[in-house]
Design a protein around this motif. Structure first.
Motif, PDB file in Angstrom:
ATOM      1  N   THR A 125       1.238  -1.477   0.041  1.00  0.00           N
ATOM      2  CA  THR A 125      -0.196  -0.061  -0.068  1.00  0.00           C
ATOM      3  C   THR A 125       0.862   1.268  -0.071  1.00  0.00           C
ATOM      4  O   THR A 125       2.666   1.197  -1.007  1.00  0.00           O
ATOM      5  CB  THR A 125      -0.794  -0.246   1.427  1.00  0.00           C
ATOM      6  OG1 THR A 125      -1.958   0.796   1.037  1.00  0.00           O
ATOM      7  CG2 THR A 125      -0.502  -0.056   2.692  1.00  0.00           C
ATOM      8  N   SER A 126       0.328   2.843  -0.020  1.00  0.00           N
ATOM      9  CA  SER A 126       0.913   3.575   0.032  1.00  0.00           C
ATOM     10  C   SER A 126       0.609   4.795   1.409  1.00  0.00           C
ATOM     11  O   SER A 126      -1.064   4.038   1.845  1.00  0.00           O
ATOM     12  CB  SER A 126       1.240   4.386  -1.119  1.00  0.00           C
ATOM     13  OG  SER A 126      -0.764   4.637  -1.184  1.00  0.00           O
ATOM     14  N   LEU A 127       1.175   5.125   1.864  1.00  0.00           N
ATOM     15  CA  LEU A 127       0.238   6.751   2.450  1.00  0.00           C
ATOM     16  C   LEU A 127      -0.264   6.917   2.368  1.00  0.00           C
ATOM     17  O   LEU A 127      -1.637   7.469   3.557  1.00  0.00           O
ATOM     18  CB  LEU A 127       1.640   7.753   3.115  1.00  0.00           C
ATOM     19  CG  LEU A 127       1.312   8.458   3.669  1.00  0.00           C
ATOM     20  CD1 LEU A 127       1.500   7.710   4.844  1.00  0.00           C
ATOM     21  CD2 LEU A 127       2.498   9.384   4.066  1.00  0.00           C
ATOM     22  N   VAL A 128      -0.658   7.447   0.864  1.00  0.00           N
ATOM     23  CA  VAL A 128      -1.821   8.329   0.066  1.00  0.00           C
ATOM     24  C   VAL A 128      -3.050   7.526   0.753  1.00  0.00           C
ATOM     25  O   VAL A 128      -4.268   8.001   1.384  1.00  0.00           O
ATOM     26  CB  VAL A 128      -1.762   8.415  -0.710  1.00  0.00           C
ATOM     27  CG1 VAL A 128      -3.030   9.344  -1.915  1.00  0.00           C
ATOM     28  CG2 VAL A 128      -0.452   9.755  -1.026  1.00  0.00           C
ATOM     29  N   ASP A 129      -2.956   6.411   0.329  1.00  0.00           N
ATOM     30  CA  ASP A 129      -3.766   5.541   0.648  1.00  0.00           C
ATOM     31  C   ASP A 129      -4.472   5.110   1.341  1.00  0.00           C
ATOM     32  O   ASP A 129      -5.672   5.022   1.822  1.00  0.00           O
ATOM     33  CB  ASP A 129      -3.032   3.324   0.123  1.00  0.00           C
ATOM     34  CG  ASP A 129      -3.297   3.836  -1.790  1.00  0.00           C
ATOM     35  OD1 ASP A 129      -4.437   5.194  -2.875  1.00  0.00           O
ATOM     36  OD2 ASP A 129      -2.624   3.351  -2.261  1.00  0.00           O
ATOM     37  N   GLU A 130      -3.528   4.956   2.629  1.00  0.00           N
ATOM     38  CA  GLU A 130      -3.744   4.636   3.977  1.00  0.00           C
ATOM     39  C   GLU A 130      -4.528   5.853   4.406  1.00  0.00           C
ATOM     40  O   GLU A 130      -5.150   5.891   5.455  1.00  0.00           O
ATOM     41  CB  GLU A 130      -2.843   4.168   4.998  1.00  0.00           C
ATOM     42  CG  GLU A 130      -2.219   2.458   4.335  1.00  0.00           C
ATOM     43  CD  GLU A 130      -3.296   2.118   4.543  1.00  0.00           C
ATOM     44  OE1 GLU A 130      -3.255   1.627   5.202  1.00  0.00           O
ATOM     45  OE2 GLU A 130      -3.316   0.908   3.869  1.00  0.00           O
ATOM     46  N   LEU A 131      -4.334   6.797   4.646  1.00  0.00           N
ATOM     47  CA  LEU A 131      -4.349   8.442   5.089  1.00  0.00           C
ATOM     48  C   LEU A 131      -6.018   7.837   4.264  1.00  0.00           C
ATOM     49  O   LEU A 131      -7.320   8.614   4.850  1.00  0.00           O
ATOM     50  CB  LEU A 131      -3.722   9.395   4.635  1.00  0.00           C
ATOM     51  CG  LEU A 131      -2.233   9.233   4.710  1.00  0.00           C
ATOM     52  CD1 LEU A 131      -1.822  10.784   4.997  1.00  0.00           C
ATOM     53  CD2 LEU A 131      -2.645   9.611   7.401  1.00  0.00           C
ATOM     54  N   GLY A 132      -6.163   8.106   3.435  1.00  0.00           N
ATOM     55  CA  GLY A 132      -7.170   8.241   2.428  1.00  0.00           C
ATOM     56  C   GLY A 132      -8.243   6.997   2.780  1.00  0.00           C
ATOM     57  O   GLY A 132      -9.637   7.657   2.955  1.00  0.00           O
ATOM     58  N   ARG A 133      -8.364   5.551   3.471  1.00  0.00           N
ATOM     59  CA  ARG A 133      -8.915   5.113   4.218  1.00  0.00           C
ATOM     60  C   ARG A 133      -9.239   4.861   5.334  1.00  0.00           C
ATOM     61  O   ARG A 133     -10.610   4.530   5.797  1.00  0.00           O
ATOM     62  CB  ARG A 133      -8.159   3.262   4.084  1.00  0.00           C
ATOM     63  CG  ARG A 133      -8.561   2.061   4.905  1.00  0.00           C
ATOM     64  CD  ARG A 133      -7.630   0.770   4.202  1.00  0.00           C
ATOM     65  NE  ARG A 133      -7.801   0.582   3.190  1.00  0.00           N
ATOM     66  CZ  ARG A 133      -7.114   0.564   2.317  1.00  0.00           C
ATOM     67  NH1 ARG A 133      -5.565   0.480   2.769  1.00  0.00           N
ATOM     68  NH2 ARG A 133      -6.745   0.154   0.941  1.00  0.00           N
ATOM     69  N   ARG A 135      -9.823   8.205   6.521  1.00  0.00           N
ATOM     70  CA  ARG A 135     -10.515   9.486   7.101  1.00  0.00           C
ATOM     71  C   ARG A 135     -12.002   8.634   5.997  1.00  0.00           C
ATOM     72  O   ARG A 135     -12.934   9.318   6.538  1.00  0.00           O
ATOM     73  CB  ARG A 135     -10.181  10.463   5.270  1.00  0.00           C
ATOM     74  CG  ARG A 135      -9.413  11.274   6.143  1.00  0.00           C
ATOM     75  CD  ARG A 135      -8.873  12.218   4.880  1.00  0.00           C
ATOM     76  NE  ARG A 135      -7.641  12.541   5.094  1.00  0.00           N
ATOM     77  CZ  ARG A 135      -6.845  12.610   4.225  1.00  0.00           C
ATOM     78  NH1 ARG A 135      -6.267  12.432   3.348  1.00  0.00           N
ATOM     79  NH2 ARG A 135      -5.333  13.419   4.694  1.00  0.00           N
ATOM     80  N   GLU A 136     -11.794   7.493   5.004  1.00  0.00           N
ATOM     81  CA  GLU A 136     -13.421   6.871   4.581  1.00  0.00           C
ATOM     82  C   GLU A 136     -14.190   6.594   6.058  1.00  0.00           C
ATOM     83  O   GLU A 136     -14.950   6.307   6.288  1.00  0.00           O
ATOM     84  CB  GLU A 136     -13.519   6.336   3.617  1.00  0.00           C
ATOM     85  CG  GLU A 136     -12.629   5.943   2.521  1.00  0.00           C
ATOM     86  CD  GLU A 136     -12.092   5.342   1.431  1.00  0.00           C
ATOM     87  OE1 GLU A 136     -12.277   4.536   1.676  1.00  0.00           O
ATOM     88  OE2 GLU A 136     -11.602   5.671   0.549  1.00  0.00           O
TER      89      GLU A 136
END
Length: 144
Positions: A125-133, A135-136
């Motif tokens: 995964t990536s930091l951006v994906d984990e941060l987005g997840r 938030r969701e």
């Protein structure tokens, strides 16, 4: 308990083993075998055969390798095809190793393979994906 043989180019196997021991401590039924630049295919084959013979023969074996198509993968694949109850998984990383070492008790080699592939997909995964997840997943607060 399912046996695990970790192998890869250079110091891949011993490096992951060292990291695993730092986090989880010593693990039974686990052998790491490096394939340094100075080694040969014949030497690696001999080492992997010795590792297979050194594990509890009553349990399945999984080979974890670093790179699809590389010498450690090819040698492990040849040995796995000769020994029923063996699997080869490639693209191994530390997260996969840690999770699967902890989860292997009671698993067949096939169940281990299926679970390891899920773990590998989940772990990349990536930091951006984990941060987005995150938030969701955060519940929306009611405002004024």
């Amino acid at each position: 308990m399912l046996g695990i043989i970790l192998t890869g180019h250079g110091g891949f196997a011993s490096g992951l083993e060292q990291a695993m021991k730092q986090i989880l401590g010593e693990q039974p039924q686990f052998i790491a075998i490096d394939f340094p630049e100075t080694s040969t295919t014949a030497r690696l084959t001999e080492q992997l055969e010795q590792a297979v013979n050194g594990l509890d023969e009553q349990h399945d074996i999984v080979f974890l390798t670093d790179l699809l198509g590389g010498t450690p993968f090819r040698v492990a694949s040849t040995l796995a095809m000769q020994k029923p109850g063996s699997e080869v998984i490639t693209g191994t990383n530390l997260q996969l190793l840690l999770e699967m070492v902890l989860e292997r008790d009671g698993l067949s080699s096939e169940a281990f393979r299926l679970q390891a592939l899920e773990c590998g997909h989940r772990g990349l995964t990536s930091l951006v994906d984990e941060l987005g997840r995150s938030r969701e997943e955060a519940p929306a607060e009611e405002g004024i």
